[in-house]
Design a protein around this motif. Structure first.
Motif, PDB file in Angstrom:
ATOM      1  N   GLY A 101       0.950  -1.327  -0.149  1.00 37.76           N
ATOM      2  CA  GLY A 101      -0.145   0.130   0.011  1.00 37.76           C
ATOM      3  C   GLY A 101       0.838   1.276   0.158  1.00 37.76           C
ATOM      4  O   GLY A 101       2.058   1.242   0.195  1.00 37.76           O
ATOM      5  N   GLU A 102       0.386   2.315  -0.457  1.00 37.14           N
ATOM      6  CA  GLU A 102       0.853   3.744  -0.393  1.00 37.14           C
ATOM      7  C   GLU A 102       1.328   4.188   0.864  1.00 37.14           C
ATOM      8  O   GLU A 102       2.140   5.122   0.781  1.00 37.14           O
ATOM      9  N   TYR A 103       0.861   3.898   1.823  1.00 37.96           N
ATOM     10  CA  TYR A 103       1.373   4.402   3.165  1.00 37.96           C
ATOM     11  C   TYR A 103       2.587   3.500   3.687  1.00 37.96           C
ATOM     12  O   TYR A 103       3.067   3.998   4.909  1.00 37.96           O
ATOM     13  N   ASP A 104       3.122   2.724   3.007  1.00 37.25           N
ATOM     14  CA  ASP A 104       4.204   1.858   3.373  1.00 37.25           C
ATOM     15  C   ASP A 104       5.540   2.794   3.351  1.00 37.25           C
ATOM     16  O   ASP A 104       5.717   3.617   2.615  1.00 37.25           O
ATOM     17  N   HIS A 105       6.348   2.668   4.452  1.00 37.00           N
ATOM     18  CA  HIS A 105       7.430   3.465   4.445  1.00 37.00           C
ATOM     19  C   HIS A 105       8.778   2.965   4.144  1.00 37.00           C
ATOM     20  O   HIS A 105       9.712   3.587   4.096  1.00 37.00           O
ATOM     21  N   LYS A 106       8.600   1.573   3.772  1.00 39.53           N
ATOM     22  CA  LYS A 106       9.841   1.063   3.331  1.00 39.53           C
ATOM     23  C   LYS A 106      10.391   1.618   1.956  1.00 39.53           C
ATOM     24  O   LYS A 106       9.651   1.873   0.989  1.00 39.53           O
ATOM     25  N   GLY A 107      11.500   1.896   2.004  1.00 36.86           N
ATOM     26  CA  GLY A 107      12.485   2.464   0.976  1.00 36.86           C
ATOM     27  C   GLY A 107      11.963   3.992   0.957  1.00 36.86           C
ATOM     28  O   GLY A 107      12.572   4.605  -0.116  1.00 36.86           O
ATOM     29  N   CYS A 108      11.613   4.752   1.703  1.00 45.29           N
ATOM     30  CA  CYS A 108      11.385   6.036   1.683  1.00 45.29           C
ATOM     31  C   CYS A 108      11.983   6.655   2.884  1.00 45.29           C
ATOM     32  O   CYS A 108      12.087   6.111   4.197  1.00 45.29           O
ATOM     33  N   VAL A 109      12.339   8.034   2.743  1.00 41.80           N
ATOM     34  CA  VAL A 109      13.190   8.644   3.745  1.00 41.80           C
ATOM     35  C   VAL A 109      12.311   9.592   4.316  1.00 41.80           C
ATOM     36  O   VAL A 109      12.181  10.396   3.631  1.00 41.80           O
ATOM     37  N   GLU A 110      11.986   9.537   5.642  1.00 40.67           N
ATOM     38  CA  GLU A 110      11.175  10.515   6.495  1.00 40.67           C
ATOM     39  C   GLU A 110       9.813  10.843   5.726  1.00 40.67           C
ATOM     40  O   GLU A 110       9.653  11.673   5.583  1.00 40.67           O
ATOM     41  N   SER A 111       9.496   9.542   5.128  1.00 39.58           N
ATOM     42  CA  SER A 111       8.297   9.716   4.257  1.00 39.58           C
ATOM     43  C   SER A 111       7.696   8.388   4.014  1.00 39.58           C
ATOM     44  O   SER A 111       8.200   7.318   4.426  1.00 39.58           O
ATOM     45  N   ASN A 112       6.470   8.299   3.187  1.00 37.10           N
ATOM     46  CA  ASN A 112       5.984   7.198   2.725  1.00 37.10           C
ATOM     47  C   ASN A 112       5.967   7.223   1.198  1.00 37.10           C
ATOM     48  O   ASN A 112       6.191   8.211   0.593  1.00 37.10           O
ATOM     49  N   ILE A 113       5.303   6.069   0.550  1.00 36.08           N
ATOM     50  CA  ILE A 113       5.129   6.005  -0.754  1.00 36.08           C
ATOM     51  C   ILE A 113       4.139   6.951  -1.228  1.00 36.08           C
ATOM     52  O   ILE A 113       4.449   7.703  -2.196  1.00 36.08           O
TER      53      ILE A 113
END
Length: 744
Positions: A525-537
């Motif tokens: 889902g777009e709320y996943d934080h994996k791979g994002c720095v201080e953010s989500n998808i």
């Protein structure tokens, strides 16, 4: 008219309050500082937590007043050296709240209770009453020096205590003190990263702080302690691991003033700075000079407000104030500066500057400075070149005191350099800067994270954020190559600027992690934080600022608008963190203007006004998240004027409704074309407080049919008129902003 009177330095001073937000509040510091000043002289409250400035409004005690502070930073901060505390009564050598001291105590120590009702928080001046001792303490500053004026009750014995070991986020490793006479001390505080500091030492901040200090009255006696043991007073030179100095005076009502100047180079620099800015300057004179310096700096933008209350003016000029604090002075008055290789160099061609929070400030802070203080931008680029030349082949991402802290991602040094060059700010070695940009992208051994994977695969398998940030930097390098006539590299980086497409998943309609073999990761889902720095998808997927039309094409126009509407609607704009539009952090800061790229600029106008009024206020919670070294402030300052850039180097600015009926910007004849005037006036035909929407824009009397302005239109000076209305009207807009994937 004094503009500094609108500045309230208490705004945003809430620090680490994990119950409110994992990232805390604005973390600004209320101490006395001059525009871009090396010295920031002010209070220190309870040690501990991620209070990078050393002060948080929710604390109730003060440990002392130190001469240098960062403002608006996280990661546990740094500096906070040469901490002075006026006391009386029995001698107590330690603060009970200084957790990084070698010698700690369980009682309260010498810290004092205080009340915010006694604080004065002005540009260039701070004052408070220390309730425990009844002492009135006042600080003011020049660029390289500061003064602390202390007034005790008439019947109290008077003592000045100086903690030479203190450092925010850690402690100094050793200290040297030289007693010159019964009013003067000098010394050096050694602060390697092995003893903490920025990131509790992970920020690789190493520095020596030299100081020269003089007290207005000769002391009756003095003493030193090292690690809670008295130092035998033999000679005049002392050293220790945790050195404390105190000077004592008989009771008296006459204030005692301590003057101090600092240098990060050598003691001669500290003396020169003292003689130039403090030796013959009284406290009141320095205070008046600081006020005048801020009035002059703030007059770069003069606005007129029609509202009866002054809150809007207070927020505006306080944000402008914060935008003019960094990048701060790092060289001494004699023109000497410390190069990245440890060599002392001299130049009069530029001022060496420091505190470049690159990942944050390339978005709004530096674009603002290119308009109102281009010399600071030019200085910083020269400073970044120095670091790249002597420390590595690439620009630092987060520079502090001449070194790369290794914090955050991307290539912001590339971005601000290219943006400055495109805008005519070029008093630096352009050939060297271009070479650094090329090596940053093409040499896998530079500081760019995952450079080899990006070069080989066209994406970073472990990071959406790293991919998108570096793709944008590559786009900027392509602009640099094109401007310099390097056709081969212009074509190469134009292709690389499209690499964001490699991680867009048509199946899910968002950016998505992909492994090194090209297989998509499991979708959560777009709320996943994996791979994002201080953010989500949800937040990071929009970061294609150079090519919104390309992103719209991938997502589909209708889906793009639907997603963007939901992205904004789900956000609580006053909250200190969100999973949708998240103004407390930088990845979202350009997004409210992207509605213009789908031909719906009225939505930009609506949401900008809401963010301005809901995410900013005049209290200690005045910033909805970390102020981030001018970035949060600069976003407000620019949008209050009526525009904000989407993409560095693009030379265009998306418009929004101004906050004020009239604003006047002072341009630089050295760096701006000023073909019409050396001032730019932005005016509204109706009161913007009552009319949120734009129904037309004239540039020097000529109507335009686009909801964006060019750099040339701003830098030429003249008058830009916004025609306002009280309901949405996009009928006047016929031309969309240019985008990187547009046909050549």
């Amino acid at each position: 008219m004094s503009l500094s009177r609108y500045v309230s330095t208490k705004i945003g001073t809430i620090g680490d309050m994990t119950a409110t937000s994992c990232h805390g509040g604005g973390k600004t510091h209320p101490g006395a500082v001059c525009p871009f000043g090396m010295v920031a002289f002010g209070p220190d409250t309870f040690e501990g937590g991620d209070n990078g400035s050393g002060y948080s409004y929710h604390h109730t005690t003060i440990d002392g007043f130190s001469v240098n502070h960062m403002s608006g930073v996280g990661w546990y901060g740094d500096l906070g050296n040469f901490q002075i505390m006026p006391t009386s009564g029995e001698l107590n050598l330690l603060s009970g709240t200084y957790r990084d001291a070698l010698t700690t105590r369980e009682d309260r120590g010498y810290e004092s209770d205080f009340s915010h009702s006694t604080e004065v928080t002005e540009a260039g001046y701070y004052a408070v009453t220390l309730d425990t001792y009844g002492v009135r303490a006042e600080t003011t500053a020049s660029v390289h020096a500061g003064q602390l004026r202390m007034t005790w009750p008439g019947n109290a014995n008077r003592r000045i205590q100086i903690n030479l070991a203190r450092r925010i986020g850690g402690r100094s490793a050793s200290q040297e003190l030289w007693v010159i006479n019964d009013r003067t001390i000098e010394g050096c505080i050694h602060c390697p990263s092995t003893h903490g500091g920025f990131g509790h030492g992970r920020g690789n901040v190493n520095y020596d702080l030299y100081f020269h200090a003089e007290i207005s009255q000769p002391w009756e006696n003095f003493g030193l302690w090292d690690k809670n043991s008295p130092v035998e007073l033999r000679g005049t030179e002392f050293s220790g691991e945790e050195l404390w100095f105190y000077a004592e005076y008989a009771p008296g009502e006459e204030p005692i003033c301590l003057k101090v100047a600092v240098s990060y180079i050598n003691i001669e620099g500290a003396r020169d700075n003292f003689n130039a800015e403090a030796a013959s300057v009284s406290f009141d004179q320095m205070h008046a000079n600081a006020t005048a310096a801020w009035d002059e700096a703030l007059s770069a933008i003069k606005v007129e407000d029609t509202r009866e209350d002054s809150d809007t003016l207070t927020v505006f000029y306080t944000t402008l104030y914060h935008a003019l604090m960094d990048p701060r002075m790092f060289s001494d008055v004699n023109g000497n500066y410390l190069s990245a290789d440890g060599t002392v160099r001299h130049t009069e061609a530029f001022a060496k500057r420091t505190v470049f929070s690159g990942w944050d400030v390339f978005r709004s802070e530096f674009p603002l400075l290119t308009l109102i203080c281009p010399e600071a931008v030019n200085d910083m680029i020269n400073s970044l070149i120095d670091i790249a030349q002597y420390e590595n082949v690439s620009f630092p991402r987060w520079e502090i005191l001449g070194h790369e802290a290794g914090c955050m991602i991307g290539d912001p040094g590339v971005i601000v350099t290219v943006d400055a060059y495109k805008k005519g700010i070029r008093d630096f070695d352009v050939e060297k800067a271009y070479d650094i940009c090329l090596k940053t992208a093409l040499d896998p051994n530079t500081r760019r994270n995952h450079a080899r994977e990006l070069n080989d695969l066209g994406y970073v398998p472990t990071s959406i954020s790293e991919t998108l940030e570096n793709v944008f930097a590559d786009h900027c390098i392509g602009l640099f190559a094109e401007a310099l006539g390097d056709g081969e590299n212009a074509r190469l980086f134009r292709r690389r600027a499209q690499n964001y497409r490699n991680i867009f998943s048509p199946e899910v309609g968002w950016m998505r992690l992909k492994d090194a073999d090209g297989r998509w990761n499991e979708w959560k889902g777009e709320y996943d934080h994996k791979g994002c720095v201080e953010s989500n998808i949800f937040q990071q997927s929009w970061f294609v600022p150079h090519d919104p039309q390309g992103l719209i094409g991938l997502m589909g126009r209708e889906k793009f608008i639907e997603n963007l509407d939901r992205f904004m609607a789900e956000s609580d704009l006053s909250a200190m963190w969100n999973e949708a539009y998240n103004h407390p952090n930088e990845p979202c800061h350009h997004l409210v203007h992207i509605f213009t790229d789908v031909g719906q600029p009225h939505k930009t106008q609506y949401w900008v006004r809401r963010i301005q009024t809901e995410a900013y206020n005049t209290t200690e919670y005045g910033f909805c998240g970390n102020e981030d070294v001018g970035q949060m402030s600069a976003w407000f300052t620019l949008t209050a004027l009526g525009f904000h850039g989407m993409s560095a180097g693009s030379m265009i600015y998306h418009v929004n409704t101004p906050l004020f009926r009239r604003a006047e910007l002072r341009l630089s004849r050295k760096y701006h074309s000023c073909t019409l005037s050396d001032t730019l006036v932005i005016r509204c035909d109706k009161d913007p407080a009552e009319n949120t929407y734009i129904c037309g824009i004239d540039v020097n009397g000529t109507p335009i049919d686009r909801a964006w302005l060019t750099w040339d239109e701003l830098a030429s000076g003249g008058v830009i008129t916004y025609h306002l209305c009280d309901r949405p009207d996009d009928s006047w807009v016929r031309v969309l902003p240019p985008s990187a994937s547009d046909p050549a």
